[in-house]
Design a protein around this motif. Structure first.
Motif, PDB file in Angstrom:
ATOM      1  N   TYR A 194       0.835  -1.129   0.185  1.00 24.07           N
ATOM      2  CA  TYR A 194       0.142   0.164   0.343  1.00 24.07           C
ATOM      3  C   TYR A 194       1.021   1.647   0.044  1.00 24.07           C
ATOM      4  O   TYR A 194       0.714   2.469   0.455  1.00 24.07           O
ATOM      5  CB  TYR A 194      -1.350   0.345   1.121  1.00 24.07           C
ATOM      6  N   LEU A 195       1.802   0.949  -0.834  1.00 20.72           N
ATOM      7  CA  LEU A 195       2.681   2.679  -1.022  1.00 20.72           C
ATOM      8  C   LEU A 195       2.216   3.525  -2.147  1.00 20.72           C
ATOM      9  O   LEU A 195       1.627   3.444  -3.086  1.00 20.72           O
ATOM     10  CB  LEU A 195       3.672   1.518  -1.614  1.00 20.72           C
ATOM     11  N   PRO A 196       1.979   4.631  -1.698  1.00 27.75           N
ATOM     12  CA  PRO A 196       2.603   5.630  -2.765  1.00 27.75           C
ATOM     13  C   PRO A 196       2.913   5.252  -4.095  1.00 27.75           C
ATOM     14  O   PRO A 196       3.921   4.697  -3.928  1.00 27.75           O
ATOM     15  CB  PRO A 196       2.508   7.090  -2.700  1.00 27.75           C
ATOM     16  N   GLU A 197       2.171   6.052  -5.180  1.00 26.93           N
ATOM     17  CA  GLU A 197       3.241   5.275  -6.717  1.00 26.93           C
ATOM     18  C   GLU A 197       4.664   6.072  -6.498  1.00 26.93           C
ATOM     19  O   GLU A 197       5.225   5.554  -6.722  1.00 26.93           O
ATOM     20  CB  GLU A 197       2.751   5.993  -7.523  1.00 26.93           C
ATOM     21  N   GLU A 198       4.657   6.620  -5.685  1.00 25.18           N
ATOM     22  CA  GLU A 198       6.032   7.844  -6.027  1.00 25.18           C
ATOM     23  C   GLU A 198       7.036   7.140  -4.926  1.00 25.18           C
ATOM     24  O   GLU A 198       8.497   7.051  -5.290  1.00 25.18           O
ATOM     25  CB  GLU A 198       5.931   9.290  -5.840  1.00 25.18           C
ATOM     26  N   GLU A 199       6.174   7.053  -3.691  1.00 21.93           N
ATOM     27  CA  GLU A 199       7.498   6.421  -2.785  1.00 21.93           C
ATOM     28  C   GLU A 199       7.771   4.186  -3.054  1.00 21.93           C
ATOM     29  O   GLU A 199       8.710   4.356  -2.779  1.00 21.93           O
ATOM     30  CB  GLU A 199       6.882   5.965  -1.495  1.00 21.93           C
ATOM     31  N   ALA A 200       7.102   3.567  -4.372  1.00 25.35           N
ATOM     32  CA  ALA A 200       7.408   2.477  -4.786  1.00 25.35           C
ATOM     33  C   ALA A 200       8.316   2.538  -5.926  1.00 25.35           C
ATOM     34  O   ALA A 200       9.412   2.572  -6.049  1.00 25.35           O
ATOM     35  CB  ALA A 200       6.586   1.910  -5.381  1.00 25.35           C
ATOM     36  N   ASP A 201       8.224   3.989  -6.162  1.00 30.23           N
ATOM     37  CA  ASP A 201       9.295   4.669  -7.125  1.00 30.23           C
ATOM     38  C   ASP A 201      10.610   4.533  -7.033  1.00 30.23           C
ATOM     39  O   ASP A 201      11.927   4.310  -7.375  1.00 30.23           O
ATOM     40  CB  ASP A 201       8.615   5.326  -8.399  1.00 30.23           C
ATOM     41  N   ALA A 202      10.346   5.281  -5.561  1.00 25.70           N
ATOM     42  CA  ALA A 202      11.746   5.474  -5.216  1.00 25.70           C
ATOM     43  C   ALA A 202      12.699   4.341  -4.472  1.00 25.70           C
ATOM     44  O   ALA A 202      13.652   4.037  -5.034  1.00 25.70           O
ATOM     45  CB  ALA A 202      11.886   6.765  -3.565  1.00 25.70           C
ATOM     46  N   LEU A 203      11.835   3.406  -3.717  1.00 22.88           N
ATOM     47  CA  LEU A 203      12.569   2.650  -3.311  1.00 22.88           C
ATOM     48  C   LEU A 203      13.072   1.505  -4.759  1.00 22.88           C
ATOM     49  O   LEU A 203      13.757   0.915  -4.973  1.00 22.88           O
ATOM     50  CB  LEU A 203      11.233   1.359  -3.010  1.00 22.88           C
ATOM     51  N   ALA A 204      12.078   2.053  -5.952  1.00 22.55           N
ATOM     52  CA  ALA A 204      12.869   0.425  -6.850  1.00 22.55           C
ATOM     53  C   ALA A 204      13.740   1.050  -7.210  1.00 22.55           C
ATOM     54  O   ALA A 204      14.359   0.447  -8.344  1.00 22.55           O
ATOM     55  CB  ALA A 204      11.891   0.606  -7.800  1.00 22.55           C
ATOM     56  N   ALA A 205      14.042   2.473  -7.228  1.00 24.87           N
ATOM     57  CA  ALA A 205      15.531   2.863  -8.045  1.00 24.87           C
ATOM     58  C   ALA A 205      16.964   3.269  -7.147  1.00 24.87           C
ATOM     59  O   ALA A 205      17.340   3.981  -7.025  1.00 24.87           O
ATOM     60  CB  ALA A 205      15.443   5.099  -8.681  1.00 24.87           C
ATOM     61  N   LEU A 206      16.559   2.242  -5.866  1.00 27.41           N
ATOM     62  CA  LEU A 206      17.541   2.512  -5.488  1.00 27.41           C
ATOM     63  C   LEU A 206      18.801   0.816  -5.363  1.00 27.41           C
ATOM     64  O   LEU A 206      18.291   0.278  -6.199  1.00 27.41           O
ATOM     65  CB  LEU A 206      17.817   2.005  -3.804  1.00 27.41           C
TER      66      LEU A 206
END
Length: 399
Positions: A144-156
């Motif tokens: 249940y992450l907002p899309e921008e927070e999921a994107d930030a984790l995916a970019a690590l």
């Protein structure tokens, strides 16, 4: 990876300590990632909760926090069980961040540069995967992450990730300065539906009021909660319902029993600034026909519990929407709140009554040398909700 960052050191705790001035930002991300809510879930449904904390050892300043929750076989709630998204049941599930409540955030302190945020999150996720592997899990999941927070984790750097849509959250925002103005601002068909609901309620002799939750009066609501659970095929005793309602008061600050040592006042408001409100729908004899309990956190009222006296013939005249949407919305307008958070499911009914649906994702994370799970979501058990979402892409907002 070296866990030492300048100036932060990543460590692990089994419990959260008292709040401090330097950690007030931890509660600003939202109710379901706040300390009170997180602490209240410790040990729930068989999960073991621990915390990764990044601290500056010289100043004691907290830079980031990652709660993580481990269970063999996962959650009995399919809305938080990896089985729903993967098509099989992992032996061990490790959920990061918020584990319940249908909203999640990455908790990292303000004032860090983009590079420092990336380095700190990378160190935390590296330790998180280390802990997951020690517990027998090859990956972790952030629900249940907002899309921008999921994107930030995916970019690590240094991790394999895959994201999949999960259920959106429903939120009602006041339109105008009064309830009448709010209804008038709705699109035509939705405005007509709300007015029909209100006319039906008035015709049945119902009225509603919102009051501060009284610990001494919770027993009157327990039978109504039991009846709702029975309709969903779940067994719950009145004693169990009372315990849950009392737990909601402790989360909101109603009895201070959150383990953080904070006190309360006599009106059900906790020292953390959250308070618990009950919206009652009363019949023509002023007896509770239905009710809903909500917790105010920041500028949002979060709806948590609904009960209805079906045995007395109630529940057919719009009592649900008066208790969970209209009454809470009136309260939000009176208090100058920004929104009423309605959680998940019943999407069509909530949307038709003015709710916005905000997209959320689940992100699976593993090391690059491990096999990443392949999502195969199956929300079919939700019935009408699954069918509504499948054809309502225009209803779901991107964040």
């Amino acid at each position: 990876m070296d866990d030492t960052l300048t100036p932060f050191v990543v460590g692990e705790r089994s419990h959260l300590g008292p709040s401090g001035a330097d950690t007030s930002w931890l509660d600003e991300g939202g109710f379901y990632s706040s300390r009170r809510w997180t602490v209240s879930q410790e040990g729930d449904r068989g999960f073991d909760t621990a915390y990764l904390v990044a601290r500056d050892e010289a100043s004691g300043r907290t830079g980031a926090l990652v709660p993580f929750h481990t269970a063999s076989g996962g959650d009995s709630n399919p809305l938080y069980n990896e089985t729903t998204l993967l098509g099989y049941t992992p032996d061990v599930q490790v959920l990061a961040g918020s584990r319940t409540g249908y909203d999640n955030r990455v908790l990292i302190g303000p004032g860090l540069s983009g590079a420092d945020r990336t380095r700190l999150l990378t160190a935390l996720c590296d330790r998180l995967l280390e802990r997951a592997e020690e517990r027998g899990a090859g990956h972790v999941s952030w629900w249940y992450l907002p899309e921008e927070e999921a994107d930030a984790l995916a970019a690590l750097p240094g991790f394999a990730t895959v994201a999949t849509p999960c259920l959106p959250t429903a939120v009602v925002r006041p339109r105008g300065a009064s309830f009448d103005e709010h209804v008038a601002a709705l699109p035509g068909s939705r405005r007509s539906l709300v007015r029909r609901d209100l006319k039906r309620l008035a015709g049945g002799g119902y009225r509603s009021r919102s009051v501060a939750a009284d610990p001494a009066g919770l027993e009157r609501y327990a039978p109504l909660v039991v009846q709702v659970q029975a309709r969903h095929g779940e067994e719950l005793s009145e004693e169990g319902a009372i315990r849950y309602l009392r737990r909601c008061l402790s989360i909101g600050g109603g009895d201070g029993a959150t383990g953080d040592g904070e006190g309360v006042t006599d009106d059900g408001r906790g020292a953390a600034g959250a308070d618990v409100v009950i919206t009652e729908v009363l019949d023509e004899h002023d007896r509770p026909a239905a009710f809903a309990l909500g917790i105010v956190h920041g500028r949002t009222l979060h709806m948590r519990v609904f009960g209805c006296d079906y045995a007395a013939g109630h529940g057919t005249s719009g009592e649900y929407f008066e208790a969970t949407v209209y009454g809470p919305l009136r309260l939000a307008l009176e208090r100058g709140l920004d929104a009423v958070h309605l959680g998940v499911t019943s999407y069509r009914a909530k949307s038709l009554r003015g709710a916005e649906l905000h997209a959320r994702r689940t992100l699976f994370m593993s090391r690059t040398d491990r096999r990443l799970p392949v999502p195969a979501p199956d929300w079919g058990f939700l019935g009408d909700d699954e069918r509504f979402l499948a054809g309502a892409s225009s209803e779901v907002l991107p964040c």
